[in-house]
Design a protein around this motif. Structure first.
Motif, short mmCIF file in Angstrom:
data_model
loop_
_atom_site.label_atom_id
_atom_site.label_comp_id
_atom_site.label_asym_id
_atom_site.label_seq_id
_atom_site.Cartn_x
_atom_site.Cartn_y
_atom_site.Cartn_z
N ASP A 203 11.76 10.92 -5.70
CA ASP A 203 10.92 10.15 -4.77
C ASP A 203 11.14 10.67 -3.35
O ASP A 203 12.28 10.94 -2.95
N ASN B 250 0.83 -1.21 0.00
CA ASN B 250 0.00 0.00 0.00
C ASN B 250 0.86 1.26 0.00
O ASN B 250 0.59 2.22 -0.71
N ASN C 159 2.42 1.72 -3.44
CA ASN C 159 1.45 2.25 -4.39
C ASN C 159 1.22 3.73 -4.16
O ASN C 159 1.11 4.49 -5.10
N LYS C 160 1.14 4.14 -2.89
CA LYS C 160 0.97 5.57 -2.58
C LYS C 160 2.16 6.37 -3.09
O LYS C 160 2.02 7.47 -3.58
N GLN C 161 3.37 5.79 -2.94
CA GLN C 161 4.56 6.52 -3.33
C GLN C 161 4.65 6.62 -4.86
O GLN C 161 5.09 7.63 -5.38
N ASN C 162 4.23 5.57 -5.57
CA ASN C 162 4.28 5.61 -7.02
C ASN C 162 3.33 6.66 -7.58
O ASN C 162 3.62 7.29 -8.58
N LYS C 163 2.19 6.83 -6.97
CA LYS C 163 1.25 7.87 -7.37
C LYS C 163 1.63 9.12 -6.60
O LYS C 163 1.50 9.18 -5.39
N LYS C 164 2.09 10.13 -7.31
CA LYS C 164 2.57 11.34 -6.64
C LYS C 164 1.42 12.06 -5.94
O LYS C 164 0.42 12.39 -6.54
N GLN C 165 1.62 12.29 -4.67
CA GLN C 165 0.65 13.00 -3.85
C GLN C 165 0.96 14.50 -3.91
O GLN C 165 2.06 14.90 -4.28
#
Length: 127
Positions: free
Chosen positions: A77, A5, A8-14
């Protein structure tokens, strides 16, 4: 180790605000030349110093924000803080009254809470 999880959060830039609100462990060290050094080990190169614990805490928070803003703008990242859900972060410690007094007085002189001062001592002792 990051969970799936978290990856996945890190791959999708917040948004930047998301990263600025993350809580990272901070390690404090007494500086042999006086004052203190603080470091966020999970953010490579994020460290600072100060004359007092209070100043050092202010400086490390500023350094963390600048580190995040720079990494975000560069598209780098930003590592998520590690977590271990099996520990609450709370601990009850009984000690002699005289030790409690000395710790409280030193914390007051440094301009920090007793809790912050004890955390500083514990983090410095593990190194």
């Amino acid at each position: 180790m990051k969970t799936l999880n978290q990856k996945n959060k890190q791959n999708k830039k917040q948004p930047l605000e998301y990263y600025l609100n993350l809580q990272y462990p901070i390690t404090f060290y007494p500086d042999p030349e006086g004052g203190y050094v603080a470091q966020i080990k999970e953010l490579p190169g994020c460290l600072t110093q100060g004359e007092t614990l209070e100043e050092t805490m202010t400086n490390i928070n500023e350094a963390r924000e600048l580190w995040m803003e720079t990494a975000y703008e560069a598209g780098d990242d930003i590592p998520l803080p590690s977590s271990d859900d099996s520990y609450s972060g709370k601990l009850l410690v009984r000690m002699p009254k005289s030790l409690h007094r000395r710790l409280a007085e030193t914390a007051e002189r440094e301009g920090v809470s007793l809790n912050q001062y004890i955390l500083f001592l514990l983090s410095a002792a593990k190194n």
